[in-house]
Scaffold this active site. Structure first.
Site, PDB file in Angstrom:
ATOM      1  CE  LYS A 105     -10.854  -7.290   7.064  1.00 59.08           C
ATOM      2  NZ  LYS A 105     -11.738  -6.994   5.927  1.00 59.08           N
TER       3      LYS A 105
HETATM    4  P1  NAD Z   1      -4.656  -1.894  -1.000  1.00 67.73           P
HETATM    5  O1  NAD Z   1      -3.577  -2.184  -0.047  1.00 67.73           O
HETATM    6  O2  NAD Z   1      -4.679  -2.567  -2.332  1.00 67.73           O
HETATM    7  O3  NAD Z   1      -4.705  -0.306  -1.285  1.00 67.73           O
HETATM    8  C1  NAD Z   1      -4.808   0.637  -0.258  1.00 67.73           C
HETATM    9  C2  NAD Z   1      -4.628   2.038  -0.835  1.00 67.73           C
HETATM   10  O4  NAD Z   1      -4.794   2.986   0.222  1.00 67.73           O
HETATM   11  C3  NAD Z   1      -3.226   2.274  -1.387  1.00 67.73           C
HETATM   12  O5  NAD Z   1      -3.302   3.142  -2.513  1.00 67.73           O
HETATM   13  C4  NAD Z   1      -2.500   2.980  -0.236  1.00 67.73           C
HETATM   14  O6  NAD Z   1      -1.434   3.811  -0.683  1.00 67.73           O
HETATM   15  C5  NAD Z   1      -3.654   3.804   0.314  1.00 67.73           C
HETATM   16  N1  NAD Z   1      -3.428   4.174   1.717  1.00 67.73           N
HETATM   17  C6  NAD Z   1      -2.952   3.380   2.719  1.00 67.73           C
HETATM   18  N2  NAD Z   1      -2.840   4.088   3.860  1.00 67.73           N
HETATM   19  C7  NAD Z   1      -3.281   5.336   3.566  1.00 67.73           C
HETATM   20  C8  NAD Z   1      -3.399   6.541   4.321  1.00 67.73           C
HETATM   21  N3  NAD Z   1      -3.023   6.574   5.610  1.00 67.73           N
HETATM   22  N4  NAD Z   1      -3.898   7.633   3.711  1.00 67.73           N
HETATM   23  C9  NAD Z   1      -4.252   7.605   2.399  1.00 67.73           C
HETATM   24  N5  NAD Z   1      -4.152   6.508   1.637  1.00 67.73           N
HETATM   25  C10 NAD Z   1      -3.661   5.397   2.208  1.00 67.73           C
HETATM   26  O7  NAD Z   1      -6.012  -2.157  -0.191  1.00 67.73           O
HETATM   27  P2  NAD Z   1      -7.454  -2.451  -0.796  1.00 67.73           P
HETATM   28  O8  NAD Z   1      -7.632  -3.912  -0.907  1.00 67.73           O
HETATM   29  O9  NAD Z   1      -7.696  -1.564  -1.963  1.00 67.73           O
HETATM   30  O10 NAD Z   1      -8.375  -1.990   0.436  1.00 67.73           O
HETATM   31  C11 NAD Z   1      -8.703  -0.622   0.652  1.00 67.73           C
HETATM   32  C12 NAD Z   1      -9.872  -0.550   1.618  1.00 67.73           C
HETATM   33  O11 NAD Z   1     -10.980  -1.249   1.065  1.00 67.73           O
HETATM   34  C13 NAD Z   1      -9.621  -1.176   2.991  1.00 67.73           C
HETATM   35  O12 NAD Z   1     -10.325  -0.413   3.956  1.00 67.73           O
HETATM   36  C14 NAD Z   1     -10.260  -2.539   2.864  1.00 67.73           C
HETATM   37  O13 NAD Z   1     -10.669  -3.051   4.125  1.00 67.73           O
HETATM   38  C15 NAD Z   1     -11.446  -2.225   1.998  1.00 67.73           C
HETATM   39  N6  NAD Z   1     -11.981  -3.375   1.266  1.00 67.73           N
HETATM   40  C16 NAD Z   1     -11.189  -4.110   0.424  1.00 67.73           C
HETATM   41  C17 NAD Z   1     -11.753  -5.171  -0.274  1.00 67.73           C
HETATM   42  C18 NAD Z   1     -10.958  -5.964  -1.281  1.00 67.73           C
HETATM   43  O14 NAD Z   1     -11.561  -6.796  -1.967  1.00 67.73           O
HETATM   44  N7  NAD Z   1      -9.667  -5.743  -1.429  1.00 67.73           N
HETATM   45  C19 NAD Z   1     -13.111  -5.510  -0.098  1.00 67.73           C
HETATM   46  C20 NAD Z   1     -13.885  -4.733   0.771  1.00 67.73           C
HETATM   47  C21 NAD Z   1     -13.308  -3.669   1.431  1.00 67.73           C
END
Ligand code: NAD
Length: 423
Positions: free
Chosen positions: A113
């Site tokens: 990571k």
């Molecule tokens: P992103 O940045 O595209 O979106 C994050 C979303 O969460 C946004 O809508 C943001 O406004 C919201 N957010 C951020 N802080 C917040 C808070 N304090 N309270 C409420 N909402 C909040 O990120 P993503 O890629 O969608 O990732 C989201 C989660 O999924 C993370 O935990 C990430 O580790 C996990 N994840 C992502 C992937 C991927 O392929 N992108 C894969 C596995 C896991």
């Protein structure tokens, strides 16, 4: 192992959680202590300073990390996070989770990571580009297409990956598509990568619904987070006939018990930059959003959202963890006692790394697959992993998180066992 519980260097709630989970599962698996000990530590953790010339002419120095937890099953793989709360402990915990996730899905990867402590929303595009390029150079010591392959995560996206790929390629004198996944299609991205995590959540939910005899159509769903993961999960579940009764992002949540039109919401977000203010909905805080009446809750934002202080007010009967580590161990126990089915992060959100693996393989071979091939293979792997976890949970009399971790940790441990200890 008393001294190993001193984690001050890695101080973070998520790292504590990751160690608690590992220790519990190691006891259940009756893991030999020599291997258990190795699994508790990251193989490498690189901390870098990233000087960036900001738009006002001043230089600001950011702190960045790249942690590789285990290299025993292959090169390491894991996302890059831009967030104000990033720290060594959090990145290490997330690297560890990636090890279990990749092993559970049967991918030939160890977990890694990366993270940079910054607020990407407060930075201009130029500042984010400069930050990304300099960070890439600083971690060049430890990344490579057959070594460690970053991908997008919270606060980063396809554009971030394109800058990383370009920076790395420039230093090599040739284009190296395999250095990152989650790239734009035009420079070697994979069809279906952007949707992969959200789509994987839906495939996991198909299986949960089948086992629980609770068809997806008509289920009320609340999604926290409307970024890459949350927006795709919401859109695909809406298309499956679910009623999306609540959605939230960093600025707050919106609810409508009769359902939110996700296509129109996406248009609103494209204009307004947030779900807030979407016509026909009531505003709620993020805390209230999680406690809305619904059948399925998809936390898809940040960690530690379901905690001891709100777990007994969660109304959903299924929690599908799109985010990494959204549920604390204390909350997990409360949900388990209440009979809530929690599809754990390392299973529910594995779709992202599975299609990243497909992208990496396609990039290495310069041969690209159709989106239908990608989604078929993704569904196969998600379904197989889910059913294996479900069967193990039933056999061992445990919840799905314990079963998923048992399967992931067992496979990594087996790698250590057969490879032995060098020298
Ligand atoms: P992103 O940045 O595209 O979106 C994050 C979303 O969460 C946004 O809508 C943001 O406004 C919201 N957010 C951020 N802080 C917040 C808070 N304090 N309270 C409420 N909402 C909040 O990120 P993503 O890629 O969608 O990732 C989201 C989660 O999924 C993370 O935990 C990430 O580790 C996990 N994840 C992502 C992937 C991927 O392929 N992108 C894969 C596995 C896991």
């Amino acid at each position: 192992m008393a001294e190993m519980t001193d984690i001050s260097e890695f101080e973070s709630p998520l790292y504590r959680t990751a160690l608690v989970q590992l220790d519990r599962v190691a006891a259940r698996l009756d893991l030999e202590s020599n291997i258990h000990e190795r699994l508790r530590h990251p193989r490498r953790a690189l901390v870098v300073s990233i000087p960036v010339r900001m738009d006002d002419g001043n230089t600001k120095v950011f702190r960045g990390y790249r942690v590789q937890h285990s290299t025993v099953l292959g090169p390491t793989k894991g996302g890059l996070r831009y967030d104000a709360d990033v720290n060594l402990g959090e990145v290490t915990a997330l690297a560890m989770l990636m090890s279990w996730k990749c092993a559970l899905a049967g991918l030939p990867y160890g977990g890694a990571k990366g993270g940079v402590r910054c607020n990407p929303r407060a930075m201009s595009v130029t500042e984010r580009e400069n930050l990304t390029r300099r960070y890439t150079v600083e971690i060049m010591l430890v990344i490579g297409p057959d070594h460690d392959i970053p991908a997008p995560d919270l606060g980063t996206d396809e554009q971030t990956m394109a800058w990383m790929m370009d920076t790395y390629s420039m230093t090599q004198g040739k284009t190296v598509p395999g250095i990152v996944t989650g790239k734009p299609l035009i420079v070697g991205g994979s069809a279906g990568r952007r949707e992969a995590t959200g789509r994987g959540i839906v495939y996991a939910l198909y299986q949960a619904a089948r086992h629980l005899s609770q068809p997806l159509r008509g289920q009320r769903v609340v999604v926290q987070g409307f970024g890459n993961v949350g927006s795709v999960a919401a859109r695909l579940l809406w298309r499956e006939g679910c009623v999306i009764s609540g959605v939230g992002d960093v600025k707050g949540g919106i609810v409508n018990p009769h359902g939110i039109d996700i296509r129109q919401l996406e248009a609103h977000v494209a204009e307004a930059g947030t779900v807030a203010g979407f016509p026909g909905t009531e505003p709620v805080s993020n805390a209230e959003l999680l406690e809305q009446p619904c059948d399925i809750l998809v936390p898809a934002a940040i960690g530690s959202q379901i905690r001891e202080d709100n777990a007994d007010r969660i109304k959903a009967t299924i929690v599908a963890e799109g985010a990494n580590g959204p549920t604390t161990p204390e909350a997990d126990a409360i949900l388990r006692d209440r009979g809530v089915t929690v599809i754990p992060d390392i299973l529910a959100n594995a779709g992202g790394v599975i299609v990243s693996y497909f992208e990496w393989v396609q990039g290495l071979q310069y041969y690209f697959w159709r989106e239908s091939e990608i989604t078929t293979r993704l569904q196969e792997i998600m379904t197989r992993a889910f059913n294996r976890v479900w069967a193990l949970g039933a056999k061992e009399g445990t919840d799905l998180r314990t079963a998923a971790l048992m399967e992931g940790v067992r496979r990594v441990a087996e790698g250590y066992r057969v490879r032995g200890l060098y020298p």
